[in-house]
Design an enzyme around this catalytic site. Structure first.
Site, PDB file in Angstrom:
ATOM      1  N   ASP A   1      43.158 -48.307 -16.534  1.00  0.00           N
ATOM      2  CA  ASP A   1      42.682 -48.229 -17.914  1.00  0.00           C
ATOM      3  C   ASP A   1      43.612 -47.337 -18.739  1.00  0.00           C
ATOM      4  OD1 ASP A   1      40.151 -48.579 -19.789  1.00  0.00           O
ATOM      5  OD2 ASP A   1      40.810 -46.492 -19.937  1.00  0.00           O
TER       6      ASP A   1
ATOM      7  N   THR B   1      -6.683 -30.715  -0.317  1.00  0.00           N
ATOM      8  CA  THR B   1      -7.248 -31.326  -1.528  1.00  0.00           C
ATOM      9  C   THR B   1      -7.082 -32.843  -1.552  1.00  0.00           C
ATOM     10  OG1 THR B   1      -5.170 -31.056  -2.751  1.00  0.00           O
ATOM     11  CG2 THR B   1      -6.769 -29.246  -2.849  1.00  0.00           C
TER      12      THR B   1
ATOM     13  N   CYS C   1      -1.817 -36.075  -8.650  1.00  0.00           N
ATOM     14  CA  CYS C   1      -2.215 -34.861  -9.358  1.00  0.00           C
ATOM     15  C   CYS C   1      -2.387 -35.160 -10.851  1.00  0.00           C
ATOM     16  CB  CYS C   1      -1.155 -33.781  -9.147  1.00  0.00           C
ATOM     17  SG  CYS C   1      -1.436 -32.271 -10.095  1.00  0.00           S
TER      18      CYS C   1
ATOM     19  N   CYS D   1       5.367 -29.153  -9.778  1.00  0.00           N
ATOM     20  CA  CYS D   1       3.987 -29.054 -10.271  1.00  0.00           C
ATOM     21  C   CYS D   1       3.686 -27.618 -10.717  1.00  0.00           C
ATOM     22  CB  CYS D   1       3.008 -29.475  -9.178  1.00  0.00           C
ATOM     23  SG  CYS D   1       1.278 -29.484  -9.738  1.00  0.00           S
TER      24      CYS D   1
ATOM     25  N   CYS E   1       0.548 -32.604 -12.920  1.00  0.00           N
ATOM     26  CA  CYS E   1       1.996 -32.880 -12.962  1.00  0.00           C
ATOM     27  C   CYS E   1       2.326 -34.370 -13.024  1.00  0.00           C
ATOM     28  CB  CYS E   1       2.689 -32.251 -11.752  1.00  0.00           C
ATOM     29  SG  CYS E   1       2.302 -33.031 -10.163  1.00  0.00           S
TER      30      CYS E   1
ATOM     31  N   ARG F   1      -4.326 -38.784  -3.658  1.00  0.00           N
ATOM     32  CA  ARG F   1      -4.436 -39.171  -5.057  1.00  0.00           C
ATOM     33  C   ARG F   1      -3.422 -38.400  -5.899  1.00  0.00           C
ATOM     34  NH1 ARG F   1      -9.470 -37.556  -3.683  1.00  0.00           N
ATOM     35  NH2 ARG F   1      -9.385 -35.859  -5.206  1.00  0.00           N
TER      36      ARG F   1
ATOM     37  N   CYS G   1       1.683 -34.233  -5.323  1.00  0.00           N
ATOM     38  CA  CYS G   1       2.307 -33.680  -6.528  1.00  0.00           C
ATOM     39  C   CYS G   1       3.814 -33.878  -6.489  1.00  0.00           C
ATOM     40  CB  CYS G   1       2.044 -32.174  -6.635  1.00  0.00           C
ATOM     41  SG  CYS G   1       0.308 -31.699  -6.631  1.00  0.00           S
TER      42      CYS G   1
END
Length: 488
Positions: free
Chosen positions: A438, A30, A65, A38, A68, A63, A34
């Site tokens: 401390d 695709t 998603c 996702c 998500c 690119r 992601c």
């Protein structure tokens, strides 16, 4: 981690949100990338490839998603737990250094050549400093598109782009949507307040907000910080101007409202707020390590996910640490409030309550020593610190080398191990800084049956490394007066 294919596949198939930000899954069929959690059906393992950064995915032609939104993942915890060149460079890039000063400016701050930095970032992250900065600009642009009604031309330059064409091309490349299409996808119920940005700051669960916001509220300097209606509010000194932020803990995010005098400061303001709240930490890894000590295990199980409350301004915190030497928290706040009133820069808070920015080192360097209501030796410590911060002899920043800076601090008059270590822990972000001297830590150690002398406690705490700063938070929580600025 992205090189361990089998482990990454298991994380994706189980939709494990703990790994969001550790790596990104790119789907070969695709051309979309992601986050591991996702919600869509996981792709076949043979169609997955893994990258260490969103920028590397984008550079490889994938690119983001739309389901998500991997660009909004929590940042990798590596950059705040490591002190090497790549981690320091990533902290500077997140702080906007490349956008303001370019790659040469990044290299100058780190003391390396641009070629060395590019080579190391490419080797570990699959992207150079320009690509990493571009990915950050794209995320800033998306935030402004979705949370404001600003014209696209104003968003272009506020997000750090040099031209509208570059802005449009980058948004399309990264999100597969035009800027206008991104804005049209905004929920119809979104309420836009002019001049105010409303954001969600993600984190890795669990997060225990009690010590985090409790500490910030208990030490808040009047005029600069306040706790109001369940939110921590403070003023911010930023590269191009100033801002006011309101941070409210929610079950799965921190609600953030920002008012900025210059929108170019948005990515820096977000980065500094995330750093102050330690939101990129990996609490599961931290707590698992601390649970190996039978004494700490019940404390961790009772309230897991404690974070180290840090700062939005390293120089400011160093000054406040000196003001807090050998006095109570209330006295330290009083000293700081006097300096703020006398030397801080006034700001306008539409909601009231906040009045000033904390004074800059340059402003404090001009303060007459005799006007300081503190012992002579601490005056010397204060004036030496602010003078060196103002003239650049001492620099405290996200890129600071922890060990080297700690040694520099210890060479200053009046700086003992407690002061240097609390600055390393809360200002520089060293996750292994420890405070064996401390008073609150020693009391807690005695109550729990741990060694209470500094040397013996330090030896015992070796098993907590590299998370001793987080062990400090669990130990402080056992004391009836957990906020102690009392160096020994």
């Amino acid at each position: 981690m992205h090189t361990d294919t089998e482990r990454c596949v298991r994380a994706v198939q189980s939709k494990d949100a703990r790994f969001d930000g550790w790596f990104f899954t790119a789907v070969l069929t695709t051309r979309i990338y992601c986050r591991p959690s996702c919600p869509v059906v996981p792709p076949k393992p043979e169609n997955m490839t893994f990258y260490p950064s969103a920028a590397a995915c984008q550079q490889a032609g994938f690119r983001a998603c739309k389901r998500c939104r991997p660009d909004t993942s929590p940042g990798s915890p590596q950059w705040n737990q490591r002190a090497d060149l790549v981690a320091r460079a990533m902290r500077l890039i997140a702080d906007g250094t490349v956008d303001r000063e370019g790659v040469p400016g990044l290299a100058a701050r780190l003391g390396y050549s641009t070629r060395q930095i590019e080579r190391q970032l490419l080797a570990e992250l699959g992207a150079g400093p320009l690509a990493l900065a571009r990915a950050q600009r794209a995320q800033t642009a998306r935030l402004l598109i979705e949370t404001t009604a600003l014209p696209m031309a104003e968003i272009t330059f506020a997000a750090g782009f040099s031209s509208i064409r570059t802005f449009n091309d980058t948004v399309r490349d990264v999100f597969a949507l035009s800027p206008s299409e991104l804005r049209n996808r905004r929920p119809k119920t979104t309420v836009l307040t002019p001049g105010t940005l409303t954001l969600r700051l993600p984190f890795r669960a669990p997060l225990n907000p009690d010590n985090l916001f409790g500490h910030l509220a208990a030490t808040a300097v009047p005029g600069v910080e306040e706790w109001r209606a369940g939110a921590y509010r403070r003023t911010l000194r930023l590269p191009y101007g100033h801002g006011i932020v309101s941070l409210t803990p929610k079950s799965d995010h921190i609600a953030c409202r920002l008012t900025l005098s210059d929108l170019r400061d948005l990515p820096v303001a977000i980065s500094r707020c995330r750093r102050m709240l330690d939101l990129d930490a990996d609490p599961v890894a931290v707590d698992d390590q601390l649970r190996t000590d039978p004494v700490l295990a019940p404390l961790v199980d009772k309230a897991p996910g404690r974070r180290v409350p840090r700062t939005v301004d390293e120089a400011e915190f160093a000054v406040r640490a000196v003001l807090g030497q050998q006095v109570s928290t209330a006295a330290a706040r009083t000293h700081a409030a006097r300096l703020v009133t006398a030397h801080g820069e006034p700001v306008d808070d539409p909601e009231g309550g906040l009045t000033h920015l904390f004074p800059s080192p340059e402003a404090l360097a001009s303060v007459a020593p005799e006007s300081l209501a503190m012992p002579h030796t601490r005056r010397t410590t204060f004036t030496t610190l602010v003078t060196q911060l103002a003239d650049g002899t001492l620099h405290l920043g996200v890129e600071s080398d922890w060990a080297e800076t700690r040694a520099r601090l210890l060479s200053l008059p009046g700086f003992g191990p407690w002061t240097a270590d609390v600055i390393a822990m809360r200002a520089l972000g060293d996750p292994d800084a420890f405070l064996p001297t401390d008073l609150g830590i020693r009391r807690a150690a005695q109550e729990l049956g741990l060694p209470s002398t500094p040397a013996a406690l330090t030896a015992h705490a070796a098993a907590w490394r590299p998370w001793r700063a987080y062990a400090v938070q669990y130990l402080w929580a056992t004391d009836s007066h957990p906020i102690n600025f009392l160096p020994v």
